[in-house]
Design a protein around this motif. Structure first.
Motif, PDB file in Angstrom:
ATOM      1  N   CYS A  43     -74.741  73.300  -3.475  1.00 39.71           N
ATOM      2  CA  CYS A  43     -73.700  74.240  -4.612  1.00 39.71           C
ATOM      3  C   CYS A  43     -74.284  74.721  -5.693  1.00 39.71           C
ATOM      4  CB  CYS A  43     -72.617  73.487  -4.365  1.00 39.71           C
ATOM      5  SG  CYS A  43     -70.974  75.023  -4.966  1.00 39.71           S
ATOM      6  N   ILE A  44     -74.882  75.681  -5.975  1.00 38.62           N
ATOM      7  CA  ILE A  44     -75.375  75.961  -7.750  1.00 38.62           C
ATOM      8  C   ILE A  44     -73.974  76.890  -8.238  1.00 38.62           C
ATOM      9  CG2 ILE A  44     -76.120  77.896  -8.945  1.00 38.62           C
ATOM     10  CD1 ILE A  44     -78.201  77.502  -6.133  1.00 38.62           C
ATOM     11  N   VAL A  45     -73.313  75.893  -8.960  1.00 44.36           N
ATOM     12  CA  VAL A  45     -72.162  76.464  -9.744  1.00 44.36           C
ATOM     13  C   VAL A  45     -72.937  77.360 -11.755  1.00 44.36           C
ATOM     14  CG1 VAL A  45     -70.042  75.318 -11.156  1.00 44.36           C
ATOM     15  CG2 VAL A  45     -71.357  74.209  -9.119  1.00 44.36           C
ATOM     16  N   ALA A  46     -72.066  78.190 -11.484  1.00 44.07           N
ATOM     17  CA  ALA A  46     -72.375  79.064 -12.762  1.00 44.07           C
ATOM     18  C   ALA A  46     -71.461  78.367 -13.866  1.00 44.07           C
ATOM     19  CB  ALA A  46     -71.437  80.265 -12.868  1.00 44.07           C
ATOM     20  N   PRO A  47     -71.663  78.271 -15.214  1.00 43.82           N
ATOM     21  CA  PRO A  47     -71.240  78.007 -16.220  1.00 43.82           C
ATOM     22  C   PRO A  47     -69.904  78.495 -16.741  1.00 43.82           C
ATOM     23  CG  PRO A  47     -73.269  78.439 -16.735  1.00 43.82           C
ATOM     24  CD  PRO A  47     -73.593  78.838 -15.482  1.00 43.82           C
ATOM     25  N   ALA A  48     -68.884  77.632 -16.846  1.00 43.54           N
ATOM     26  CA  ALA A  48     -67.204  77.768 -17.360  1.00 43.54           C
ATOM     27  C   ALA A  48     -68.018  79.034 -18.748  1.00 43.54           C
ATOM     28  CB  ALA A  48     -66.872  77.366 -18.393  1.00 43.54           C
ATOM     29  N   THR A  49     -67.041  79.842 -18.787  1.00 45.57           N
ATOM     30  CA  THR A  49     -67.365  81.437 -20.122  1.00 45.57           C
ATOM     31  C   THR A  49     -67.355  80.871 -20.836  1.00 45.57           C
ATOM     32  OG1 THR A  49     -67.463  83.227 -17.674  1.00 45.57           O
ATOM     33  CG2 THR A  49     -67.340  84.002 -20.279  1.00 45.57           C
ATOM     34  N   ARG A  70     -67.374  84.992 -10.272  1.00 45.48           N
ATOM     35  CA  ARG A  70     -67.404  84.844  -9.231  1.00 45.48           C
ATOM     36  C   ARG A  70     -66.870  83.143  -8.989  1.00 45.48           C
ATOM     37  NH1 ARG A  70     -72.654  85.297  -5.627  1.00 45.48           N
ATOM     38  NH2 ARG A  70     -70.875  84.677  -4.275  1.00 45.48           N
ATOM     39  N   CYS A  71     -64.927  83.222  -8.372  1.00 45.42           N
ATOM     40  CA  CYS A  71     -64.750  82.208  -7.915  1.00 45.42           C
ATOM     41  C   CYS A  71     -65.302  81.090  -7.871  1.00 45.42           C
ATOM     42  CB  CYS A  71     -63.479  82.576  -6.827  1.00 45.42           C
ATOM     43  SG  CYS A  71     -62.582  81.344  -6.934  1.00 45.42           S
ATOM     44  N   LEU A  72     -65.023  80.220  -8.631  1.00 43.67           N
ATOM     45  CA  LEU A  72     -65.667  78.697  -8.446  1.00 43.67           C
ATOM     46  C   LEU A  72     -65.617  78.063  -7.421  1.00 43.67           C
ATOM     47  CD1 LEU A  72     -68.091  76.984 -10.847  1.00 43.67           C
ATOM     48  CD2 LEU A  72     -65.007  75.696 -11.133  1.00 43.67           C
ATOM     49  N   VAL A  73     -64.420  78.448  -5.813  1.00 43.75           N
ATOM     50  CA  VAL A  73     -64.088  77.809  -5.292  1.00 43.75           C
ATOM     51  C   VAL A  73     -64.282  77.710  -4.221  1.00 43.75           C
ATOM     52  CG1 VAL A  73     -62.025  76.850  -3.337  1.00 43.75           C
ATOM     53  CG2 VAL A  73     -61.951  76.951  -6.023  1.00 43.75           C
ATOM     54  N   CYS A  74     -64.811  79.689  -3.945  1.00 43.81           N
ATOM     55  CA  CYS A  74     -65.164  80.257  -2.393  1.00 43.81           C
ATOM     56  C   CYS A  74     -66.499  81.168  -2.573  1.00 43.81           C
ATOM     57  CB  CYS A  74     -63.624  81.164  -2.445  1.00 43.81           C
ATOM     58  SG  CYS A  74     -63.753  82.594  -3.144  1.00 43.81           S
ATOM     59  N   GLY A  75     -66.795  81.229  -3.872  1.00 47.12           N
ATOM     60  CA  GLY A  75     -67.774  82.456  -4.620  1.00 47.12           C
ATOM     61  C   GLY A  75     -67.540  84.015  -4.324  1.00 47.12           C
ATOM     62  N   MET A  76     -66.321  84.203  -4.082  1.00 48.04           N
ATOM     63  CA  MET A  76     -65.669  85.660  -4.185  1.00 48.04           C
ATOM     64  C   MET A  76     -65.710  86.063  -5.310  1.00 48.04           C
ATOM     65  SD  MET A  76     -63.123  86.468  -0.722  1.00 48.04           S
ATOM     66  CE  MET A  76     -63.111  87.505  -0.725  1.00 48.04           C
ATOM     67  N   TYR A  77     -65.139  87.493  -5.972  1.00 46.07           N
ATOM     68  CA  TYR A  77     -65.269  88.295  -6.832  1.00 46.07           C
ATOM     69  C   TYR A  77     -63.948  88.495  -7.324  1.00 46.07           C
ATOM     70  CZ  TYR A  77     -69.997  88.779  -7.019  1.00 46.07           C
ATOM     71  OH  TYR A  77     -71.392  88.493  -6.520  1.00 46.07           O
ATOM     72  N   PRO A  78     -63.091  87.809  -8.015  1.00 47.74           N
ATOM     73  CA  PRO A  78     -61.508  87.580  -8.664  1.00 47.74           C
ATOM     74  C   PRO A  78     -61.719  88.584  -9.622  1.00 47.74           C
ATOM     75  CG  PRO A  78     -62.288  85.488  -8.899  1.00 47.74           C
ATOM     76  CD  PRO A  78     -64.021  86.156  -9.146  1.00 47.74           C
ATOM     77  N   ALA A  79     -62.583  89.479  -9.990  1.00 46.25           N
ATOM     78  CA  ALA A  79     -62.115  90.991 -10.344  1.00 46.25           C
ATOM     79  C   ALA A  79     -61.405  92.544  -9.842  1.00 46.25           C
ATOM     80  CB  ALA A  79     -62.992  91.075 -11.958  1.00 46.25           C
TER      81      ALA A  79
END
Length: 201
Positions: A43-49, A70-79
């Protein structure tokens, strides 16, 4: 002449089979390790903004969700789901964004499972979106509707959030379900709703 051509053809066939067999053989332990990089365990996690002081927002104020977050849990785009979006801000001002209250709760259950750089003590505040007004609400002050016929961004059961018990109850009268406070959302309830069990960290 005919016999030579037959032998030449046979040798070519043997060579082709041998080449194919070599290509299909495992390349050793290193190849096996490389192949394991592409399993569901990765799982490649984007760092916190990080907080941007130039934004004019206080370090722990809710912020607009970047289009590419991207949502850290499901990978979708919250915006893309503004009525459902949520966010957690850390004491250093960095933020993670989520596409729904459910994914926020999944994250808060075990923060360092999703981002090893932080743990529960590092979370300063979390926000959810008021399903009716679109305004940010501190998650601990919000009311959630469980069991309604309203589906979340994953087209599945979720926890639409409201700033008051009364507005949450309005939804239950038209779409079913029951109103819960933040502390009523138990680990067992989260587990029963969580459709992202395949997404492991």
């Amino acid at each position: 002449m005919r016999r030579s051509a037959r032998l030449f053809s046979l040798a070519g066939g043997v060579l082709a089979i041998a080449t194919a067999a070599l290509l299909l053989l495992p390349l050793g332990k290193q190849a096996a390790r490389d192949a394991n990089l592409f399993t569901n365990d990765l799982c490649i996690v984007a760092p916190a903004t990080p907080h941007d002081p130039a934004s004019g927002l206080a370090m722990l104020a809710p912020r607009p969700i970047p289009a590419d977050a991207r949502c850290l849990v499901c990978g979708m785009y919250p915006a893309r789901f503004p009525r459902w979006a949520a966010q957690s801000l850390f004491k250093d001002g960095a933020a993670h964004y989520f596409d729904s209250p459910l994914d926020l709760f999944v994250f808060l259950q075990k923060v360092n499972r999703h981002d090893r750089r932080y743990d529960q003590d590092d979370v300063a505040v979390s926000f959810v979106t008021d399903f009716e007004t679109g305004q940010w609400i501190e998650a601990h002050d919000a009311f959630f509707v469980h069991g309604s016929s309203v589906f979340g961004p994953m087209r599945d059961a979720d926890l639409p959030a409201f700033s008051s018990r009364e507005t949450a109850a309005t939804l239950t009268r038209s779409r079913g379900g029951r109103v819960l406070g933040f502390t009523d959302v138990t680990p067992e309830l989260i587990l029963s709703l969580n459709r992202s069990v395949h997404h492991r960290h």
